[in-house]
Design a protein around this motif. Structure first.
Motif, PDB file in Angstrom:
ATOM      1  N   THR A  70       4.649   6.745   7.922  1.00  0.00           N
ATOM      2  CA  THR A  70       4.642   8.206   8.060  1.00  0.00           C
ATOM      3  C   THR A  70       3.556   8.876   7.226  1.00  0.00           C
ATOM      4  OG1 THR A  70       6.326   8.342   6.326  1.00  0.00           O
ATOM      5  CG2 THR A  70       7.083   8.279   8.617  1.00  0.00           C
ATOM      6  N   VAL A  71       3.320   8.362   5.999  1.00  0.00           N
ATOM      7  CA  VAL A  71       2.381   9.014   5.093  1.00  0.00           C
ATOM      8  C   VAL A  71       0.997   8.385   5.169  1.00  0.00           C
ATOM      9  CG1 VAL A  71       1.901   9.618   2.695  1.00  0.00           C
ATOM     10  CG2 VAL A  71       4.253   9.656   3.547  1.00  0.00           C
ATOM     11  N   ILE A  72       0.943   7.050   5.056  1.00  0.00           N
ATOM     12  CA  ILE A  72      -0.351   6.369   5.001  1.00  0.00           C
ATOM     13  C   ILE A  72      -0.964   6.277   6.400  1.00  0.00           C
ATOM     14  CG2 ILE A  72      -1.560   4.290   4.291  1.00  0.00           C
ATOM     15  CD1 ILE A  72      -0.249   5.910   2.024  1.00  0.00           C
TER      16      ILE A  72
ATOM     17  N   GLY B 198       0.345  -5.654  19.528  1.00  0.00           N
ATOM     18  CA  GLY B 198      -0.336  -6.146  18.349  1.00  0.00           C
ATOM     19  C   GLY B 198      -0.574  -5.037  17.358  1.00  0.00           C
ATOM     20  N   VAL B 199      -1.714  -5.078  16.679  1.00  0.00           N
ATOM     21  CA  VAL B 199      -2.054  -4.092  15.662  1.00  0.00           C
ATOM     22  C   VAL B 199      -2.899  -2.992  16.287  1.00  0.00           C
ATOM     23  CG1 VAL B 199      -3.324  -3.709  13.523  1.00  0.00           C
ATOM     24  CG2 VAL B 199      -1.874  -5.726  13.763  1.00  0.00           C
ATOM     25  N   VAL B 200      -2.523  -1.749  16.037  1.00  0.00           N
ATOM     26  CA  VAL B 200      -3.250  -0.590  16.560  1.00  0.00           C
ATOM     27  C   VAL B 200      -3.379   0.435  15.444  1.00  0.00           C
ATOM     28  CG1 VAL B 200      -2.394  -0.954  18.922  1.00  0.00           C
ATOM     29  CG2 VAL B 200      -1.136   0.549  17.364  1.00  0.00           C
ATOM     30  N   PRO B 201      -4.302   1.388  15.560  1.00  0.00           N
ATOM     31  CA  PRO B 201      -4.380   2.454  14.553  1.00  0.00           C
ATOM     32  C   PRO B 201      -3.078   3.240  14.497  1.00  0.00           C
ATOM     33  CG  PRO B 201      -6.364   2.417  15.903  1.00  0.00           C
ATOM     34  CD  PRO B 201      -5.403   1.467  16.546  1.00  0.00           C
ATOM     35  N   GLY B 202      -2.797   3.767  13.321  1.00  0.00           N
ATOM     36  CA  GLY B 202      -1.534   4.471  13.123  1.00  0.00           C
ATOM     37  C   GLY B 202      -1.363   5.664  14.046  1.00  0.00           C
ATOM     38  N   THR B 203      -2.471   6.308  14.408  1.00  0.00           N
ATOM     39  CA  THR B 203      -2.355   7.471  15.294  1.00  0.00           C
ATOM     40  C   THR B 203      -2.022   7.062  16.726  1.00  0.00           C
ATOM     41  OG1 THR B 203      -4.766   7.350  15.554  1.00  0.00           O
ATOM     42  CG2 THR B 203      -3.890   8.935  13.958  1.00  0.00           C
TER      43      THR B 203
ATOM     44  N   PHE C 155       0.807  -1.213   0.000  1.00  0.00           N
ATOM     45  CA  PHE C 155       0.000   0.000   0.000  1.00  0.00           C
ATOM     46  C   PHE C 155       0.847   1.272   0.000  1.00  0.00           C
ATOM     47  CE2 PHE C 155      -2.998  -3.172   1.312  1.00  0.00           C
ATOM     48  CZ  PHE C 155      -4.179  -2.790   0.702  1.00  0.00           C
ATOM     49  N   LEU C 156       2.111   1.126  -0.346  1.00  0.00           N
ATOM     50  CA  LEU C 156       2.924   2.323  -0.532  1.00  0.00           C
ATOM     51  C   LEU C 156       2.610   2.892  -1.912  1.00  0.00           C
ATOM     52  CD1 LEU C 156       6.369   1.191   0.948  1.00  0.00           C
ATOM     53  CD2 LEU C 156       4.664   2.659   1.997  1.00  0.00           C
ATOM     54  N   PRO C 157       2.022   4.076  -1.989  1.00  0.00           N
ATOM     55  CA  PRO C 157       1.512   4.564  -3.278  1.00  0.00           C
ATOM     56  C   PRO C 157       2.601   5.162  -4.169  1.00  0.00           C
ATOM     57  CG  PRO C 157       1.060   6.166  -1.575  1.00  0.00           C
ATOM     58  CD  PRO C 157       1.720   5.006  -0.898  1.00  0.00           C
TER      59      PRO C 157
ATOM     60  N   GLN D 219      11.620   0.536   9.300  1.00  0.00           N
ATOM     61  CA  GLN D 219      12.599   0.779   8.244  1.00  0.00           C
ATOM     62  C   GLN D 219      12.180   0.126   6.931  1.00  0.00           C
ATOM     63  OE1 GLN D 219      15.169   2.741   8.333  1.00  0.00           O
ATOM     64  NE2 GLN D 219      14.989   3.272  10.499  1.00  0.00           N
ATOM     65  N   ASN D 220      11.430  -0.973   6.999  1.00  0.00           N
ATOM     66  CA  ASN D 220      11.011  -1.669   5.781  1.00  0.00           C
ATOM     67  C   ASN D 220       9.743  -1.087   5.162  1.00  0.00           C
ATOM     68  OD1 ASN D 220      12.917  -3.841   5.322  1.00  0.00           O
ATOM     69  ND2 ASN D 220      12.262  -4.616   7.308  1.00  0.00           N
ATOM     70  N   ALA D 221       9.074  -0.162   5.882  1.00  0.00           N
ATOM     71  CA  ALA D 221       7.868   0.452   5.317  1.00  0.00           C
ATOM     72  C   ALA D 221       7.731   1.867   5.866  1.00  0.00           C
ATOM     73  CB  ALA D 221       6.642  -0.399   5.664  1.00  0.00           C
ATOM     74  N   LYS D 222       8.741   2.675   5.619  1.00  0.00           N
ATOM     75  CA  LYS D 222       8.769   4.023   6.188  1.00  0.00           C
ATOM     76  C   LYS D 222       7.595   4.863   5.693  1.00  0.00           C
ATOM     77  CE  LYS D 222      13.497   5.107   7.541  1.00  0.00           C
ATOM     78  NZ  LYS D 222      14.643   6.018   7.300  1.00  0.00           N
ATOM     79  N   ASP D 223       7.404   4.892   4.375  1.00  0.00           N
ATOM     80  CA  ASP D 223       6.356   5.742   3.829  1.00  0.00           C
ATOM     81  C   ASP D 223       4.974   5.310   4.308  1.00  0.00           C
ATOM     82  OD1 ASP D 223       8.168   7.281   2.613  1.00  0.00           O
ATOM     83  OD2 ASP D 223       7.529   6.884   0.552  1.00  0.00           O
ATOM     84  N   TYR D 224       4.789   4.022   4.489  1.00  0.00           N
ATOM     85  CA  TYR D 224       3.483   3.560   4.973  1.00  0.00           C
ATOM     86  C   TYR D 224       3.215   4.141   6.362  1.00  0.00           C
ATOM     87  CZ  TYR D 224      -0.215   0.635   6.826  1.00  0.00           C
ATOM     88  OH  TYR D 224      -1.381   0.219   7.395  1.00  0.00           O
TER      89      TYR D 224
END
Length: 900
Positions: free
Chosen positions: A396-398, A359-364, A323-325, A389-394
């Motif tokens: 920070t941006v997504i 676990g998994v939490v919302p990005g905020t 999902f890195l655009p 490091q393997n998905a920086k843009d996801y």
């Protein structure tokens, strides 16, 4: 599963999502020309029911010549896991430069699961249009006449295609949410297995590190790259032996290493500014040894994470990377529409991220690593650095994850208690962070003060390792610098002892972990103002039981403290500095039982009955070298000496003892107040000999000269001052003493003379007299002494002091005494002869000016010296010394003749 974002009003949109939504995983493997590659593929099918307005349906039918479908499928393909490449021909690793240049098997795999931004739009067949994501999308879009792309020119077809694209974006968001949710559940469920594996992994790495260090030859071979292949092969499996289930938790090192090659291909397509390198854990012995010797500051700002990605993390990374655009080509509208649907699906909730333990939490909610701050925050909200490091843009941006901030760290510190190791690390980290931070100084200082107020840490009690106590950082003001207060290194001082320190000093185990060099950094000055100053430590130690009680139980501690203080005294080079420091110490310890005395020669019990006392106040002690033989027969508790062993061992010096107030000699006040109790009344010789060998100040000497402390012969009524007493030169002094003319010093023998050492000291220093006044002696002889022999003895003494020009009495007798005074002194034994009957009268005494020395003048009736009692020599001596004429004058003879 249901779509939670289905439109409420079907007429408001051209499409609505039905409940049919299927996600499957397929293991896709290709073997071609002895080359193989595999990929776990995530395949999603969404069945959609359409609700198209009649007018739009007519326009579409007019253009396409057929009715729009009432149901349709949206199909998506994502990578579910990094590929596993086994390239037998290419051992150099160049196969990962670009997926287009990789081997045939890899290219086929990549065609199924494309790199970032390279997904294609399928309309029954692949088009040249990209999705801008790492996902293929297949749906019944209406194509152009050429059937090369979807039709976005006709208004009706454009509305249908864009709404279908927007719905596909919503489905992609649901795929992401569902996939991350499942990954999070598996991640939490496998936590115990993961922890067990991590422990074994660390043990294995430590063992490899020890072997690498011990075997220099292997290390050299690895450094030269001669054994690199073997090193990779040895790391082939990190699964826990004996637990088959754990093999699914953590991928093997070979899988991580090989997968990173494909992920490297993904990274090539990341957005600008993203680090084009997949981060993996160091997994060879050579790399581990090299990493162990790294810079501590680097590790503090980038905490070391030695563990490879586990299976859930790999799946999460693959899903997030999908999902890195990127900008879709050739028409960017396609990617923008998909993104719009992605956002509109859950507009109020940020996309999910995987945290360390939550676990998994919302990005905020999740927080990104930020210069090591993450080490001091709850791991349930921190994204692991290797995942980030393997998905920086996801992130920070997504997902819009924000980095950990100082305010978050402060909030956590307020409610949490740090362990000892955590607090040490935080101190080191704060210095490293402050040095490199670009934040304004006032802002850092503000946080520094806040951290001091809120930080709490726990330590084990010194006497009970099982008990933990909580300490507040704000309670500490100083740290200990051995360069300022250095415990004495005397061999007799136990190395296991620790100097007593005030409670405001940072605990030693904490300080040892941080190091003095770091504590001296100015970035910690808001926490610990300065190293503990000597005066503050001295003030504290002066109230410590070891320096006040004098008890034997503190002997070793007292020795260490005294040695340290003495060492501090000797460090001062100039005499002025030593004098000032000595006066300071004397003021602190003057009334403290801090100096050890020689218990072999003294009783260890005080006057109050306290037992086991081995130290006393400095003012109550004497130097070990002090001469106290004169007091050997007296109670030793009055004359305690500093323990000589402390001097010989270098713990103390006599110079320092004197500075503390130790006496070099017996106190004058003590002597005067204890003269009777010390039994010196009848024999002053020990006292005089001690005083003669001692040194005193002018004030003490004046007191010795004026105080009454010496005995007098035959007068026990009181004691006398030196100037009131005389040294007996001869027997005449005792005759004079019997009459009270003089008081003689009581002495046990006749060896005391004016010329003897003791006599010289008494006369020259203390002012004792040697000659009584002449008139007093002569009056005594004339009026008080009746025995002629005693009178003559006294006259002999006076005559000896009437030597011409040198006699002590000569000036007084010849120049200062008047004739009337002499005429009144009938001291000379004489005889008088009757001129008519020749009878002689003896036993008479005449004044020296009324008698004659010549025996011939006696016929005329003149008084002449009694030669029978005095002898011829004494007559001659007396006549010359006392001024007695030999013959009377002619006038006196005429007058005497007339009287006859």
């Amino acid at each position: 599963w249901d779509n939670p974002t289905a439109p409420a009003d079907p007429a408001a949109s051209a499409t609505a999502v039905n409940e049919s939504f299927l996600e499957s995983k397929y293991h896709f493997q290709v073997t071609l020309d002895e080359q193989s590659a595999s990929m776990l593929v995530r395949y999603i099918v969404a069945v959609v029911s359409t609700h198209i307005p009649a007018q739009l349906e007519k326009r579409m039918e007019r253009v396409t010549k057929k009715k729009p479908p009432s149901k349709l499928q949206i199909q998506m393909v994502f990578s579910g896991q990094q590929s596993d490449v086994n390239d037998k021909d290419d051992s150099s690793g160049d196969s990962t430069k670009k997926w287009k240049r990789s081997n045939k098997a890899q290219r086929i795999v990549h065609s199924v699961s494309p790199p970032i931004g390279a997904g294609k739009i399928f309309i029954g067949f692949k088009t040249s249009q990209t999705t801008g994501l790492a996902a293929h999308l297949a749906a019944p879009f209406v194509p152009t006449v050429e059937r090369e792309a979807m039709d976005l020119q006709d208004p009706a077809l454009r509305q249908f295609n864009l709404e279908l694209l927007e719905l596909s974006g919503r489905c992609m968001r649901l795929v992401l949410e569902h996939g991350m949710m499942m990954i999070g559940l598996e991640y939490i469920a496998n936590e115990d297995k993961r922890i067990r594996w991590q422990k074994n992994y660390l043990l294995e790495m430590e063992e490899r590190k020890r072997k690498a260090t011990a075997d220099k030859r292997i290390k050299a071979l690895k450094a030269d790259g001669e054994n690199s292949a073997k090193g990779d092969k040895d790391n082939a499996d990190y699964a826990i032996e004996g637990d088959d289930d754990d093999s699914s938790i953590i991928s093997s090192t070979t899988s991580i290493s090989t997968s990173s090659k494909v992920m490297w291909g993904f990274a090539k397509f990341m957005a600008k500014g993203v680090k084009k390198q997949i981060v993996k854990v160091l997994d060879t012995v050579g790399e581990i040894v090299e990493n162990a010797s790294g810079n501590e500051t680097t590790e503090l700002l980038n905490p070391h994470d030695p563990f490879p990605l586990c299976m859930e993390e790999q799946e999460a990374v693959a899903l997030m990377q999908a999902f890195l655009p990127q900008q879709s080509t050739p028409d960017p509208t396609i990617g923008a529409t998909l993104a719009q649907g992605f956002v509109n699906c859950l507009p109020d909730q940020a996309p999910p991220v995987l945290t360390k333990s939550g676990g998994v939490v919302p990005g905020t909610v999740g927080k990104l690593p930020n210069h090591g701050m993450e080490a001091f925050c709850p791991s349930g909200s921190i994204v692991r650095n290797i995942v980030y490091q393997n998905a920086k843009d996801y992130h920070t941006v997504i997902a819009q994850c924000s980095p950990v901030s100082l305010s978050i760290v402060r909030t956590h510190m307020t409610s949490e208690v740090l362990t000892e190791d955590q607090f040490i690390r935080f101190c080191k980290w704060w210095v490293a962070y402050s040095r490199l931070s670009s934040s304004p100084h006032h802002e850092l200082q503000q946080y520094s003060f806040q951290f001091k107020d809120c930080i709490k840490f726990e330590m084990r009690d010194a006497g009970n390792n099982d008990a933990m106590t909580v300490h507040q950082l704000s309670n500490y003001l100083f740290y200990w610098d051995p360069a300022i207060i250095n415990p004495a290194s005397t061999s007799t001082v136990s190395k296991d002892l620790m100097l007593p320190m005030p409670e405001a000093l940072l605990p030693k185990q904490i300080q040892d972990g941080i190091t003095v060099k770091l504590l001296a950094d100015h970035h910690l000055s808001d926490w610990l103002a300065e190293p503990l100053p000597v005066p503050i430590w001295m003030e504290y130690i002066s109230h410590h039981p070891s320096m006040t009680s004098g008890k034997a139980e503190y002997t070793e501690m007292r020795k260490m403290i005294l040695a340290t203080i003495h060492q501090e005294y000797t460090r001062r080079r100039s005499s002025t500095e030593q004098r000032i420091f000595g006066e300071y110490c004397a003021n602190l310890f003057r009334d403290k039982r801090c100096l050890p005395f020689d218990t072999a020669k003294s009783n260890a019990t005080t006057a109050n009955g306290e037992e086991d006392i081995t130290a006393d106040m400095p003012t109550n002690l004497y130097l070990a070298s002090a001469e106290l033989k004169a007091f050997s027969e007296i109670d030793a508790d009055h004359f305690r000496k500093v323990d000589a062993k402390y001097i010989s061992q270098g713990v103390l010096s006599e110079q320092f003892c004197v500075a503390l107030g130790v006496r070099e000699s017996v106190s004058i006040d003590f002597l005067f107040s204890n003269l009777e109790t010390l039994r010196w009344s009848t024999n002053p010789r020990p006292l005089v000999e001690y005083l003669r060998s001692a040194s005193y100040s002018k004030q003490d000497l004046t007191k010795l000269q004026t105080s009454s402390y010496l005995p007098c012969e035959n007068d026990p009524s009181r004691m006398f001052a030196p100037h009131e007493l005389y040294i007996a030169k001869n027997k005449a002094y005792r005759h004079l003493a019997e009459t009270g003319v003089v008081r003689l010093l009581q002495w046990p023998d006749d060896e005391l003379t004016e010329a003897s050492p003791n006599g010289k000291f008494l006369v020259d220093e203390l002012g004792m007299q040697t000659l009584p006044p002449l008139l007093d002696v002569l009056h005594c002889v004339a009026n008080m002494i009746q025995d002629p022999a005693i009178k003559i003895s006294c006259l002999d003494f006076v005559a000896s002091e009437l030597k011409p020009h040198s006699g002590a009495y000569t000036t007084m007798y010849t120049k200062r005494m008047s004739k009337s005074q002499l005429a009144a002194l009938k001291i000379m034994p004489c005889t008088v002869q009757n001129s008519l009957d020749s009878k002689t009268e003896d036993g008479l005494f005449y004044s020296p000016i009324h008698c004659c020395a010549s025996q011939q003048c006696g016929i005329m009736g003149f008084p002449i010296l009694d030669e029978s009692k005095l002898g011829a020599d004494r007559v001659s001596l007396f006549s010359s010394r006392f001024g007695i004429v030999q013959d009377p004058s002619p006038l006196a003879c005429i007058q005497q003749f007339q009287n006859l």
